[in-house]
Design a protein around this motif. Structure first.
Motif, PDB file in Angstrom:
ATOM      1  N   PRO A  36       0.824  -1.207   0.000  1.00 36.53           N
ATOM      2  CA  PRO A  36       0.000   0.000   0.000  1.00 36.53           C
ATOM      3  C   PRO A  36       0.857   1.256   0.000  1.00 36.53           C
ATOM      4  O   PRO A  36       1.970   1.275   0.539  1.00 36.53           O
ATOM      5  N   LEU A  37       0.339   2.302  -0.620  1.00 33.51           N
ATOM      6  CA  LEU A  37       0.993   3.611  -0.612  1.00 33.51           C
ATOM      7  C   LEU A  37       0.276   4.500   0.383  1.00 33.51           C
ATOM      8  O   LEU A  37      -0.960   4.562   0.402  1.00 33.51           O
ATOM      9  N   LEU A  38       1.031   5.201   1.218  1.00 35.71           N
ATOM     10  CA  LEU A  38       0.458   6.187   2.135  1.00 35.71           C
ATOM     11  C   LEU A  38       0.998   7.553   1.746  1.00 35.71           C
ATOM     12  O   LEU A  38       2.190   7.833   1.917  1.00 35.71           O
ATOM     13  N   PHE A  39       0.126   8.399   1.192  1.00 32.94           N
ATOM     14  CA  PHE A  39       0.505   9.736   0.747  1.00 32.94           C
ATOM     15  C   PHE A  39       0.343  10.726   1.905  1.00 32.94           C
ATOM     16  O   PHE A  39      -0.706  10.763   2.562  1.00 32.94           O
ATOM     17  N   VAL A  40       1.374  11.537   2.122  1.00 33.68           N
ATOM     18  CA  VAL A  40       1.383  12.510   3.218  1.00 33.68           C
ATOM     19  C   VAL A  40       1.555  13.910   2.629  1.00 33.68           C
ATOM     20  O   VAL A  40       2.614  14.221   2.063  1.00 33.68           O
ATOM     21  N   PRO A  41       0.546  14.772   2.717  1.00 35.62           N
ATOM     22  CA  PRO A  41       0.637  16.096   2.102  1.00 35.62           C
ATOM     23  C   PRO A  41       1.504  17.055   2.897  1.00 35.62           C
ATOM     24  O   PRO A  41       1.768  16.857   4.084  1.00 35.62           O
ATOM     25  N   GLY A  42       1.931  18.105   2.219  1.00 40.40           N
ATOM     26  CA  GLY A  42       2.712  19.148   2.867  1.00 40.40           C
ATOM     27  C   GLY A  42       1.844  20.098   3.673  1.00 40.40           C
ATOM     28  O   GLY A  42       0.616  20.007   3.671  1.00 40.40           O
ATOM     29  N   PHE A  43       2.488  21.026   4.354  1.00 41.18           N
ATOM     30  CA  PHE A  43       1.777  21.981   5.193  1.00 41.18           C
ATOM     31  C   PHE A  43       0.761  22.760   4.365  1.00 41.18           C
ATOM     32  O   PHE A  43       1.066  23.243   3.272  1.00 41.18           O
TER      33      PHE A  43
END
Length: 270
Positions: A36-43
């Protein structure tokens, strides 16, 4: 050989307060056993920034995909005194809740959060997209390019990124305005820690790390991209003509396809 144990006293004495986290998920049918891919956005960004294009595209290539909103952003619950450590906690907890060892994908300052999370979570691999690793040099570059939007952040106010910083001219104005209007704000404490936060610890298990960026990024200069990539023993994969938000810009397919191609050829085989 003796084992080295890392004890983080602060995490025992002052644990991070749990919050309700927004995670937007897309699962291929049928499941193909890929990580699985876990995408983490920026501020300032939320899960929506990856849900717009990259989640569905990853699923079309057979990868389960999940996008997290850090606390206080997107649809996630806010918490008082949110710090960089709080954001790292959110990522580790979200990754640990997935059914298989995940690939962590962080964008902007979210790439720094992922880099810290790698010391606490044994990721299958990591991808750092337009990484903002902080420091006063980054602040200086931002002040030169967007003084009106950056100066308030240096004194605890909101960081306001401009259309010109985030996107290329290829992106239609209506789409750019919609994305810019959706931006929120990071915690003041986390913004300060971006400049002079804790040192990065070595990743657990030495996962492969890919760095993506653009030489025309008006937030992250090429020298900063090269520094981050060298830290992980590689060179950045560049997409000329794109802005900082690779996942939303007009040519968003190019970087995500490169990311997925890399996963198919390198880390998944380990």
């Amino acid at each position: 050989m003796s084992k080295v144990r890392i004890i983080r006293g602060q995490e025992w004495a002052r644990p991070v307060r749990p919050v309700r986290r927004e995670v937007v998920s897309a699962i291929p049918e049928p499941e193909q056993g890929r990580p699985p891919l876990l995408f983490v956005p920026g501020f300032g960004h939320g899960a929506w920034a990856f849900a717009e294009h990259w989640l569905s595209h990853a699923v079309s290539r057979g990868f389960p995909a999940h996008a997290l909103s850090l606390r206080g952003q997107g649809g996630s619950e806010a918490a008082a005194r949110t710090s960089l450590r709080s954001y790292v906690h959110d990522v580790v907890q979200a990754a640990a809740g997935l059914p298989r060892q995940a690939v962590l994908v962080g964008h902007g300052a979210g790439a720094l959060v992922v880099a810290h999370a790698l010391a606490r979570y044994p990721a299958r691999a990591a991808v750092l997209v337009s990484p903002v690793f902080g420091g006063w040099g980054t602040l200086g570059a931002a002040l030169r390019r967007n003084p009106a939007g950056t100066l308030p952040a240096a004194f605890g106010g909101r960081l306001r990124l401009s259309r010109a910083q985030l996107f290329s001219r290829e992106l239609p104005d209506a789409e750019a305005r919609r994305y810019v209007s959706a931006l929120g704000r990071a915690s003041r404490r986390a913004q300060w820690q971006l400049l002079s936060g804790p040192e990065l610890e070595p990743p657990v298990g030495d996962p492969p790390v890919l760095v993506l960026g653009s030489p025309d990024d008006r937030v992250v200069p090429p020298a900063a991209l090269n520094r981050v990539a060298r830290r992980y023993g590689s060179a950045p994969l560049l997409f000329p003509g794109m802005g900082h938000d690779l996942m939303l810009d007009a040519r968003w397919r190019e970087p995500v396809d490169a990311l997925l191609d890399w996963l198919e050829k390198e880390p998944v085989a380990r």
